[in-house]
Design a protein around this motif. Structure first.
Motif, PDB file in Angstrom:
ATOM      1  N   LEU A 284       0.869  -1.183   0.000  1.00  0.00           N
ATOM      2  CA  LEU A 284       0.000   0.000   0.000  1.00  0.00           C
ATOM      3  C   LEU A 284       0.897   1.221   0.000  1.00  0.00           C
ATOM      4  N   ASP A 285       0.955   1.902  -1.142  1.00  0.00           N
ATOM      5  CA  ASP A 285       1.871   3.018  -1.331  1.00  0.00           C
ATOM      6  C   ASP A 285       1.117   4.327  -1.136  1.00  0.00           C
ATOM      7  N   PRO A 286       1.378   5.048  -0.042  1.00  0.00           N
ATOM      8  CA  PRO A 286       0.662   6.311   0.195  1.00  0.00           C
ATOM      9  C   PRO A 286       0.983   7.382  -0.832  1.00  0.00           C
ATOM     10  N   GLY A 287       2.068   7.212  -1.565  1.00  0.00           N
ATOM     11  CA  GLY A 287       2.440   8.189  -2.576  1.00  0.00           C
ATOM     12  C   GLY A 287       1.771   7.953  -3.916  1.00  0.00           C
ATOM     13  N   PHE A 288       1.072   6.828  -4.051  1.00  0.00           N
ATOM     14  CA  PHE A 288       0.393   6.517  -5.312  1.00  0.00           C
ATOM     15  C   PHE A 288      -0.892   7.331  -5.390  1.00  0.00           C
ATOM     16  N   GLN A 289      -0.981   8.186  -6.390  1.00  0.00           N
ATOM     17  CA  GLN A 289      -2.031   9.202  -6.422  1.00  0.00           C
ATOM     18  C   GLN A 289      -3.306   8.721  -7.119  1.00  0.00           C
ATOM     19  N   MET A 290      -3.802   7.591  -6.654  1.00  0.00           N
ATOM     20  CA  MET A 290      -5.104   7.111  -7.110  1.00  0.00           C
ATOM     21  C   MET A 290      -5.869   6.614  -5.889  1.00  0.00           C
TER      22      MET A 290
ATOM     23  N   LYS B 263       7.499  -2.180 -13.236  1.00  0.00           N
ATOM     24  CA  LYS B 263       6.788  -2.232 -11.963  1.00  0.00           C
ATOM     25  C   LYS B 263       5.928  -0.978 -11.848  1.00  0.00           C
ATOM     26  N   ILE B 264       4.671  -1.157 -11.492  1.00  0.00           N
ATOM     27  CA  ILE B 264       3.741  -0.037 -11.395  1.00  0.00           C
ATOM     28  C   ILE B 264       3.965   0.667 -10.062  1.00  0.00           C
ATOM     29  N   ASN B 265       4.710   1.775 -10.116  1.00  0.00           N
ATOM     30  CA  ASN B 265       5.003   2.531  -8.903  1.00  0.00           C
ATOM     31  C   ASN B 265       4.335   3.898  -8.873  1.00  0.00           C
ATOM     32  N   ALA B 266       3.929   4.394 -10.022  1.00  0.00           N
ATOM     33  CA  ALA B 266       3.359   5.734 -10.104  1.00  0.00           C
ATOM     34  C   ALA B 266       2.232   5.736 -11.135  1.00  0.00           C
ATOM     35  N   VAL B 267       1.435   6.780 -11.112  1.00  0.00           N
ATOM     36  CA  VAL B 267       0.338   6.897 -12.069  1.00  0.00           C
ATOM     37  C   VAL B 267       0.873   6.855 -13.494  1.00  0.00           C
ATOM     38  N   GLU B 268       2.045   7.462 -13.730  1.00  0.00           N
ATOM     39  CA  GLU B 268       2.643   7.455 -15.062  1.00  0.00           C
ATOM     40  C   GLU B 268       2.953   6.040 -15.531  1.00  0.00           C
ATOM     41  N   ASP B 269       3.267   5.153 -14.592  1.00  0.00           N
ATOM     42  CA  ASP B 269       3.560   3.766 -14.956  1.00  0.00           C
ATOM     43  C   ASP B 269       2.322   3.047 -15.472  1.00  0.00           C
ATOM     44  N   VAL B 270       1.154   3.423 -14.983  1.00  0.00           N
ATOM     45  CA  VAL B 270      -0.087   2.825 -15.486  1.00  0.00           C
ATOM     46  C   VAL B 270      -0.240   3.142 -16.972  1.00  0.00           C
TER      47      VAL B 270
END
Length: 230
Positions: free
Chosen positions: A11-17, A213-220
Motif C-alpha cells: 500500500l503506497d501512500p504516494g500513489f495518487q489514485m 513495476k507499477i510505482n506511479a500513475v505514469e507507470d499505469v
C-alpha cells in the motif's frame, strides 16, 4: 512442483489514485489479474498463492472466479513489508508442499512478466539454487545521503537492476527467513535484498526492460502502451 507466490500486499501512500496499485483497472481488468493470468497460462506453474493486502482477500477471490484463475490455491494476509509478506506465504507453502519444490515469487504490480522470464527463473533455480530476474543498467548511478548531492559514482557495468520473478527452493527460502527472524534482521522490501543482507550470493536470471513495476500513475499509462505492443 513450481508454485507462484504473488506479492500483492503493498500500500503506497504516494500513489495518487483512490485504490491500491495492484487493483487499478486497465481495460476492464485490474492489474493483479494480468499478473495472475501470466502465471495461470504458464505450463510450468502448477499452483499459486497470493499474499494479499488486508481487507482485499475477497476481492482477489472474486477476480479469480471471474477471470477463471483456476491455479489459485490460497490467499494469505500479507504483512507490513515485502519480507513479512513473503514469510507469511512461505509458512503456508511449507505446510502444504515439499521442501524441494520451487517457489516463484513475483510482484503483483509487474503485469508484463513473460513466459520466458518465468521459465528462465525456474531453469536457473534448478541449476544454481535460485533465479533472480535482473537487467543491466543503461545509466551510471551515484550514492547519495540527502537525495540532492552525490560523491560516489558507480559504473553501470558494476550493477544490475533487480526484478521479479525470483525462484527459490522452498526449504532454502524458509531457512533464510527463519534465520533472519532469529537474528532480528527485519523489514527488507524483497527477498533478494534479504539474501544479500544475510551474506548470501544471489544468482541472476533473465530480466527485461519491459517488465515494468507499477510505482506511479505514469507507470499505469506506460503499462497500457506497452501492453498494446506485445
Amino acid at each position: 512442483m513450481n508454485i507462484g507466490l504473488i506479492l500483492a500486499a503493498g500500500l503506497d501512500p504516494g500513489f495518487q489514485m483512490d485504490i491500491p496499485k495492484q487493483f487499478v483497472i486497465v481495460d476492464n481488468r485490474p492489474i493483479i489479474v494480468y499478473t495472475l493470468q501470466a502465471f495461470q497460462n504458464h505450463p510450468e506453474i502448477d499452483q499459486m498463492i497470493v499474499a494479499c493486502l488486508p481487507g482485499w482477500q475477497e476481492m482477489v477471490r472474486a477476480y479469480a472466479k471471474q477471470f477463471n484463475i483456476t491455479k489459485l490455491e490460497a490467499i494469505v494476509e500479507g504483512g507490513a513489508d515485502g519480507q513479512e509478506s513473503s514469510w507469511r506465504g512461505i509458512r503456508w507453502l511449507s505446510e502444504h508442499y515439499r521442501p524441494e519444490d520451487t517457489v516463484v515469487v513475483h510482484d503483483a504490480i509487474r503485469p508484463l512478466v513473460t513466459p520466458d522470464l518465468i521459465s528462465d527463473s525456474i531453469r536457473t533455480c534448478r541449476k544454481k539454487g535460485m533465479g533472480v530476474a535482473a537487467v543491466r543498467s543503461t545509466d551510471n548511478v551515484m550514492m547519495t545521503q540527502d537525495g540532492c548531492t552525490g560523491r560516489e559514482s558507480i559504473s553501470r557495468y558494476a550493477i544490475r537492476r533487480i526484478q521479479t520473478p525470483q525462484s527459490y527452493r522452498l526449504d532454502y527460502l524458509e531457512r533464510i527467513h527463519k534465520e533472519a527472524i532469529e537474528k532480528g534482521i527485519l523489514h527488507y522490501m524483497d527477498n533478494n535484498s534479504l539474501l544479500a543482507g544475510m551474506g548470501e550470493t544471489v544468482f541472476f536470471s533473465k530480466g527485461s526492460d519491459f517488465n515494468i513495476k507499477i510505482n506511479a500513475v505514469e507507470d499505469v499509462e506506460m503499462f497500457k502502451a506497452l501492453y498494446r505492443m506485445v
